[in-house]
Design an enzyme around this catalytic site. Structure first.
Site, PDB file in Angstrom:
ATOM      1  N   CYS A 167      76.227 -19.945  -0.035  1.00  0.00           N
ATOM      2  CA  CYS A 167      76.897 -19.089  -1.029  1.00  0.00           C
ATOM      3  C   CYS A 167      77.729 -18.001  -0.379  1.00  0.00           C
ATOM      4  CB  CYS A 167      75.869 -18.468  -1.960  1.00  0.00           C
ATOM      5  SG  CYS A 167      74.840 -19.693  -2.770  1.00  0.00           S
TER       6      CYS A 167
ATOM      7  N   GLY B 137      77.387 -31.596 -10.285  1.00  0.00           N
ATOM      8  CA  GLY B 137      77.176 -30.214 -10.658  1.00  0.00           C
ATOM      9  C   GLY B 137      76.019 -29.545  -9.959  1.00  0.00           C
TER      10      GLY B 137
ATOM     11  N   ARG C 133      67.201 -22.141 -23.668  1.00  0.00           N
ATOM     12  CA  ARG C 133      66.217 -23.040 -23.064  1.00  0.00           C
ATOM     13  C   ARG C 133      65.587 -22.415 -21.809  1.00  0.00           C
ATOM     14  NH1 ARG C 133      67.127 -27.510 -19.580  1.00  0.00           N
ATOM     15  NH2 ARG C 133      69.384 -27.368 -19.831  1.00  0.00           N
TER      16      ARG C 133
ATOM     17  N   CYS D 149      70.838 -18.006 -15.805  1.00  0.00           N
ATOM     18  CA  CYS D 149      71.163 -18.741 -14.579  1.00  0.00           C
ATOM     19  C   CYS D 149      72.673 -18.997 -14.573  1.00  0.00           C
ATOM     20  CB  CYS D 149      70.430 -20.079 -14.543  1.00  0.00           C
ATOM     21  SG  CYS D 149      68.646 -19.949 -14.807  1.00  0.00           S
ATOM     22  N   CYS D 150      73.316 -18.838 -13.410  1.00  0.00           N
ATOM     23  CA  CYS D 150      74.762 -19.022 -13.377  1.00  0.00           C
ATOM     24  C   CYS D 150      75.109 -20.490 -13.560  1.00  0.00           C
ATOM     25  CB  CYS D 150      75.341 -18.494 -12.063  1.00  0.00           C
ATOM     26  SG  CYS D 150      74.869 -19.424 -10.596  1.00  0.00           S
TER      27      CYS D 150
END
Lengths: 381, 381
Positions: free
Chosen positions: B80, B115, B191, B202-203
């Protein structure tokens, strides 16, 4: 300009290392390099990890257990030139005064991937089209070989001589994957891969290996300290390709810049480690590096000048043809070999009185050289 | 020390870009960045390509058709923190006087890979064991979240407030993938991914994007030239982990070094782009970056200081939570956002009178932070 010294270097034997994970292989080379340099891990201020196919944040994983945590780790990729690029970027930081001592290592474990079968990325229609049409690297080099035989009035046996020479050198190198000598007849009789290149004219890709170097701006307490005299990385082509597939333009450009940077010329070079991924490549690079005038590569080879004992031995390690080509490790290992040669530590394959060495690697460009990387370094005592 | 200026920057919208290959996406950002910098391609002397999962020699492929061939291209990976690492290495070369003007870009196309599902490498028994046991990143952050709720006497709604803030910011940003606002109730009702982190905490990882910057030692002819005041990359941990999973030690260490390098402190920072891959991360990084004393992250959030209009807006772009997180692009895009903020070009999400901006990204460490990378940059006018 600030001098950059190589304090020490090491590599693992190149070959199949079943049951060993890539980090373990790299750690072997790193620990040996630190010992060779007589530098404690605590003096390393940054780490450059060269790798092509090993995955995310590999360098951090590798140094985690070696007392090298906490410092910056940079993961670098430039296809076959990855290892050389790691050294090049390390040099930038040393010249900028950001660090005084750093570690550079290269690692590749191709056997775990099925061996050199590089997965195609869905990144580029042109590359994908060319590759699916069969224009993979052996085919690209085979076309150069065919053209070379035609233009230079050369024979397939001339190409094979490169493999014979480098396998002879490799037979003297305990780090080489292929340690048996061969003959022109055997080379020509081996399985055809892409005409005119037979199996023994292509470097082994079922291979794992790692190599490591310690670089520093501090002068080491050694009898023959080795300096990085020049360091060049270039890419692609400045101009659109002309039709001359025997002109290794990218390599010639990198070499010209490296000679200028060091204030040296090809005649000053005593020993060379170059990127003989295929036999034809070594001949083309003789000319690109200025070791022979254009057209005289075969004559240089046949003169014996590039053989151990000759004027400018090329690939005394055995080169990629004998050592194998674990991508990220190759460029670093070339420099370890030159370090050992310049310090008289190369054993049975020692080049006498070598003072200036050159390393070269050129990679990428599956569908041509228009997105390749090339690197040339000059090292000297 | 030599000043380093950001001459211009650009990014693509982050989101799904079906039918577009990664190089095309990167080229869009690069061309816009060159135009923004008013620098012709011929003045770029080297290229740094930040990418995690796009494959071999990607940078060369991307710049091949943009008039940027021939010059050195370096492919950099640091999970990242890849994009920030690209800027960091470019700065080394600029400080060393190797180049005066370079291009840094980041690119990731996660939708083409399914993804954000990062393929596990067979590199490390420990990571593999942990990951197979479920210790993937959402779980790691969920454990921190759980501990945070316990130690700080905080409520799940406090975590959700981070998402509400950043989605509000993102609704003002045409480059963000998620452009609708949300509420605490919606965030908590979404969810459950890993208790206490719900989906909207969450991103998004089904995202593609690219961002590019032109860096130079030359002072640009601009009213508010932006300088790189400090640039730090660190890895792993200096010491073995203690049991305090709320201590983002690697990020705190990078921040401390960045403040010292710039001669600044947290109180000088006007705007922050930080690595809110999960809501809990933003709260932990408030403390690691010194924006709040240890224990006061929730109080800082609830005070409104980190919201647009507050004292030190955090993630005015919407952060990773709203923009999405195309790995290699994220760190570069953070700096593009700060560039625009410092020059008053951020439109509806403009932070008033911002003079000093901070970017932070921390990545890797799937099975813990012991092989992670973290980077902090300070930019200023």
């Amino acid at each position: 300009m600030q001098d950059i010294y190589i304090h020490g270097g090491a590599m693992t034997p190149f070959g199949r290392h079943p049951g060993v994970l890539a980090p373990e292989l790299a750690q072997q080379a790193i620990l040996k390099a630190l010992a060779d340099a007589d530098v404690p891990a605590g003096r390393i201020q940054a780490v450059y990890c060269a790798n092509v196919l090993g995955g995310m944040i590999l360098g951090q994983l590798i140094v985690r257990d070696l007392g090298l945590k906490g410092i910056p780790v940079y993961n670098v990729e430039n296809a076959c030139a990855s290892g050389a690029t790691g050294v090049h970027l390390a040099r930038h930081a040393l010249l900028a005064g950001q660090y005084d001592t750093v570690l550079v290592f290269g690692i590749e474990q191709l056997t775990a991937l099925g061996g050199g079968t590089i997965p195609l990325q869905r990144n580029d229609h042109k590359t994908e089209l060319y590759a699916r049409s069969g224009m993979v690297l052996p085919a690209v080099y085979a076309m150069r070989g065919t053209r070379f035989l035609y233009e230079r009035d050369a024979r397939p046996a001339d190409l094979a001589e490169v493999a014979v020479k480098n396998r002879h050198h490799g037979s003297l190198n305990p780090y080489a994957q292929q340690r048996n000598t061969t003959t022109v007849e055997e080379v020509l009789a081996s399985r055809m891969i892409a005409d005119p290149l037979t199996l023994l004219q292509c470097c082994p890709s079922q291979v794992d290996g790692a190599a490591a170097l310690v670089l520093s701006t501090r002068r080491p307490a050694q009898a023959r300290p080795v300096k990085v005299l020049s360091s060049v990385v270039v890419s692609g082509m400045r101009e659109e390709a002309d039709d001359d597939i025997l002109d290794a333009e990218i390599t010639a450009r990198a070499a010209r810049q490296a000679y200028v940077q060091a204030g040296l010329g090809p005649q000053d070079v005593d020993v060379v480690e170059l990127h003989d991924a295929f036999t034809i490549a070594e001949l083309l690079y003789y000319e690109a590096l200025g070791l022979a005038p254009r057209g005289d590569a075969v004559a240089l080879l046949k003169s014996g000048a590039t053989r151990l004992g000759g004027r400018v031995p090329v690939n005394p390690s055995g080169g990629l043809l004998a050592k194998g080509h674990p991508l990220g490790a190759t460029g670093v290992a070339q420099m370890v070999e030159i370090l050992w040669q310049l310090q008289g530590r190369a054993g049975a394959r020692q080049v006498a009185e070598a003072r200036i060495g050159l390393t070269q690697c050129t990679g990428g460009g599956i569908a041509g050289v228009d997105h390749a990387a090339s690197s040339v370094h000059l090292l000297g005592v």
